[in-house]
Design a protein around this motif. Structure first.
Motif, short mmCIF file in Angstrom:
data_model
loop_
_atom_site.label_atom_id
_atom_site.label_comp_id
_atom_site.label_asym_id
_atom_site.label_seq_id
_atom_site.Cartn_x
_atom_site.Cartn_y
_atom_site.Cartn_z
N GLN A 361 0.84 -1.19 0.00
CA GLN A 361 0.00 0.00 0.00
C GLN A 361 0.88 1.25 0.00
N ALA A 362 0.31 2.33 -0.55
CA ALA A 362 1.00 3.62 -0.56
C ALA A 362 0.01 4.71 -0.19
N VAL A 363 0.51 5.76 0.48
CA VAL A 363 -0.31 6.92 0.80
C VAL A 363 0.09 8.06 -0.12
N ILE A 364 -0.91 8.82 -0.55
CA ILE A 364 -0.68 9.94 -1.49
C ILE A 364 -1.36 11.18 -0.92
N SER A 365 -0.62 12.30 -0.94
CA SER A 365 -1.21 13.57 -0.50
C SER A 365 -1.93 14.24 -1.67
N MET A 366 -3.11 14.78 -1.39
CA MET A 366 -3.87 15.55 -2.38
C MET A 366 -4.23 16.88 -1.74
N PRO A 367 -3.33 17.88 -1.85
CA PRO A 367 -3.49 19.13 -1.10
C PRO A 367 -4.76 19.90 -1.44
N GLU A 368 -5.09 20.04 -2.73
CA GLU A 368 -6.27 20.83 -3.08
C GLU A 368 -7.55 20.21 -2.53
N ALA A 369 -7.62 18.88 -2.52
CA ALA A 369 -8.81 18.19 -2.01
C ALA A 369 -8.78 18.01 -0.50
N LYS A 370 -7.66 18.39 0.15
CA LYS A 370 -7.48 18.22 1.59
C LYS A 370 -7.78 16.78 2.01
N LYS A 371 -7.09 15.86 1.38
CA LYS A 371 -7.29 14.46 1.75
C LYS A 371 -6.02 13.65 1.51
N VAL A 372 -5.96 12.51 2.16
CA VAL A 372 -4.90 11.52 1.94
C VAL A 372 -5.55 10.30 1.31
N TYR A 373 -4.96 9.84 0.23
CA TYR A 373 -5.50 8.78 -0.61
C TYR A 373 -4.62 7.54 -0.42
N ILE A 374 -5.23 6.39 -0.14
CA ILE A 374 -4.47 5.14 0.06
C ILE A 374 -4.84 4.18 -1.05
N LEU A 375 -3.82 3.65 -1.73
CA LEU A 375 -4.07 2.72 -2.83
C LEU A 375 -3.14 1.52 -2.74
N ASN A 376 -3.46 0.50 -3.51
CA ASN A 376 -2.64 -0.69 -3.61
C ASN A 376 -1.42 -0.37 -4.46
N SER A 377 -0.22 -0.60 -3.92
CA SER A 377 1.00 -0.21 -4.64
C SER A 377 1.35 -1.18 -5.76
N SER A 378 0.64 -2.31 -5.86
CA SER A 378 0.90 -3.28 -6.93
C SER A 378 0.05 -3.01 -8.16
N ASN A 379 -1.25 -2.65 -7.93
CA ASN A 379 -2.15 -2.45 -9.07
C ASN A 379 -2.81 -1.08 -9.09
N LEU A 380 -2.44 -0.19 -8.13
CA LEU A 380 -2.93 1.19 -8.04
C LEU A 380 -4.44 1.29 -7.76
N LYS A 381 -5.06 0.20 -7.29
CA LYS A 381 -6.48 0.24 -6.99
C LYS A 381 -6.75 1.00 -5.69
N TYR A 382 -7.83 1.77 -5.70
CA TYR A 382 -8.24 2.56 -4.55
C TYR A 382 -8.58 1.66 -3.37
N ILE A 383 -8.10 2.03 -2.16
CA ILE A 383 -8.45 1.31 -0.94
C ILE A 383 -9.36 2.17 -0.07
N ARG A 384 -8.92 3.37 0.28
CA ARG A 384 -9.74 4.28 1.08
C ARG A 384 -9.07 5.65 1.06
N HIS A 385 -9.76 6.63 1.63
CA HIS A 385 -9.15 7.94 1.81
C HIS A 385 -9.73 8.57 3.07
#
Length: 542
Positions: A361-385
């Motif tokens: 898994q990887a965490v990604i910052s999205m400053p404009e949306a004020k959220k942290v996005y977590i996805l699967n680092s193998s297939n880039l599928k959304y997990i949660r935010h």
């Protein structure tokens, strides 16, 4: 040296067998009483260090005898010392590597006064410091074995009290306690074995060192001192790695009786060891620290129609490359050779990226949306935010918590999105664009126009304004820190304390406005992302 430590070796060579009573550390021979007397008055040997055989019982004289053999050119004796490279040399070493060095001293000249020198004091103190650190870690691990057994008993009792309601579930948990305990004990036993091996090796060095300091020749002590400087450097690194990797382990039990489907759980809790290790000779020895050289390898065209800022780069355990394209709402995966694997659109503009250790898994910052996005680092599928209080740019996962940088503040958040605390930084500090964890547990950060180092409690340890607009951060295998400056079109190199060393990359050809940096896992390549191009820069490291 003869196999028997009791026979006088000069007499044995002369065809006689006489009882040895002393040992000459210069000649590395056992002497009888008659030969010892002659040895002490002979012009060539009267300055030799001769001691009674009782004094060498605890010393491995074979290791002392082998110290003068060059490791690079077996069979050649060490004869010189290069002060420029802090290196012992044989004649081949001098010819191959040190011909241009200004000051290469003969061993006898270099070792004059070594017994009363500061470096001997530093080595002696560092031996004790390193042994003490090993002892403390070993003591902690032994105590941890006891507390694990105690925790196992208390947790099993708690499980037994709830068995009437969820018997099957709690039986499963009881079994998992033993599994966790066994795995933890196995890890602790492995840690203890590693520590004991390193400690025993250093104790052997200590005995030899103490002996030579009292009874040995200056040249032998100088040889051992130089050997120990490097040994202690390696041991200091081993202890830092142990303190970083070993966690005090505990077994806990928690329950939630209102929901029988999740009435209880057993997990392994870990916390860093509360042991401080003072690095000794590393801070004092005059050594030339190796530096990484960079050479352009390739510029990989990523195929976007318009220039898109590449603001985040991360590298997985298998050296695949994850890329965040800000303002393009997309994340890419390349293989270790830079070949395209996958592109996934995301719900927001991704800026920074960091892997969650031991998970895909990887965490990604999205400053404009004020959220942290977590996805699967193998297939880039959304997990949660989850939402953040501020616009967060810099992001890193450290000790299973997310550190997210915004204006003058680093927010500490659990992986599940639970807010823990804020780290307040410099007054009037602009948004924290990048955060990189250092080996000592501190954070190396860049804001819009500053570089600074902070502890996790918010204490600013260093700050400077060497860069116009510092952005991405990477650390090489030597501990040097690299910072991209998008305005000056350079990549600067810094020491771990934040002092500038040099600039390693500058504007040329396709290299313009660098923004993000990351080394691959074995530090053989540096990846550079840019603001105004659709290329990923790849530089070979040596």
């Amino acid at each position: 040296m003869a196999s028997s430590f009791q026979m006088c070796e000069p007499c044995f060579r002369g065809g006689e067998q006489t009882q040895g009573v002393s040992w000459c550390s210069d000649c590395e021979e056992i002497l009888c009483a008659f030969c010892e007397k002659a040895h002490r008055v002979a012009k060539l040997s009267k300055s030799h260090a001769v001691v009674h055989l009782e004094a060498i019982k605890s010393v491995k004289v074979e290791r002392i005898a082998d110290m003068n053999i060059c490791e690079k050119h077996l069979g050649k004796n060490l004869e010189a010392f290069c002060t420029s490279h802090d290196s012992l040399c044989c004649s081949s070493c001098v010819f191959e590597q040190h011909k241009a060095c200004e000051k290469v001293l003969a061993l006898d000249e270099a070792s004059v006064g070594i017994k009363s020198s500061a470096v001997v004091h530093d080595v002696q103190r560092s031996i004790l410091v390193v042994i003490d650190a090993y002892d403390k870690i070993l003591q902690n691990q032994k105590k941890n074995k006891e507390t694990l057994a105690e925790k196992e008993t208390s947790v099993k009792m708690a499980i037994a009290n709830l068995k009437s309601k969820v018997n099957k579930h709690l039986d499963s948990l009881a079994n998992s306690v033993s599994i966790i305990r066994d795995e933890s004990l196995l890890k602790i036993e492995k840690n203890c074995q590693t520590i004991l091996e390193k400690r025993d090796n250093l104790m052997t060095h200590k005995k030899n060192f103490d002996f030579l300091r009292e009874h040995g020749s200056e040249s032998k002590l100088f040889l051992l001192t130089e050997t120990l400087k490097k040994e202690l450097t390696v041991n200091d690194g081993s202890i830092q790695e142990l303190l970083s990797n070993i966690k005090t382990q505990s077994i806990t039990f928690s329950s939630l009786q209102s929901d029988l489907s999740a009435v209880a759980s057993v997990c392994l809790e870990e916390e860093p060891l509360n042991i401080k290790h003072e690095i000794g000779i590393l801070n004092r020895a005059q050594m030339v620290k190796s530096t990484t050289s960079l050479k352009k390898d390739a510029f990989i065209d990523l195929g976007f129609d318009e220039p898109t800022p590449l603001t985040g780069i991360e590298v997985t355990e298998d050296n695949r490359i994850l890329l965040c394209y800000w303002l393009n709402q997309s994340v890419l995966i390349l293989d270790k050779n830079g070949k395209f694997i996958l592109k996934e659109d995301v719900d927001g503009d991704p800026y920074g990226i960091s892997l969650i250790p031991h998970k895909f898994q990887a965490v990604i910052s999205m400053p404009e949306a004020k959220k942290v996005y977590i996805l699967n680092s193998s297939n880039l599928k959304y997990i949660r935010h989850f939402k953040t209080l501020n616009e967060c740019y810099g992001i890193v996962v450290l000790d299973n918590n997310i550190y997210a940088g915004s204006s003058g503040v680093i927010s500490v958040i659990k992986i599940n999105g639970q807010y823990l605390r804020s780290i307040s930084l410099l007054p009037n500090c602009s948004s924290i664009r990048y955060i990189y964890p250092m080996k000592d547990g501190n954070l190396f950060c860049t804001s819009l126009h500053n570089i600074f180092i902070t502890s996790v409690d918010g204490t600013i340890l260093s700050t400077n304004g060497y860069c116009d607009e510092p952005r991405g951060i990477a650390i090489d295998k030597n501990g040097h820190v690299y910072v991209a400056d998008k305005t000056s079109h350079k990549v600067y190199r810094f020491n771990a304390d934040g002092t500038k060393i040099d600039n390693v990359l500058h504007r040329t050809g396709q290299f313009e406005s660098p923004h993000s940096l990351r080394f691959n896992r074995d530090h053989t390549k540096l990846y550079v992302g840019f603001v105004k191009s659709n290329f990923l820069g790849v530089f070979s490291c040596s």
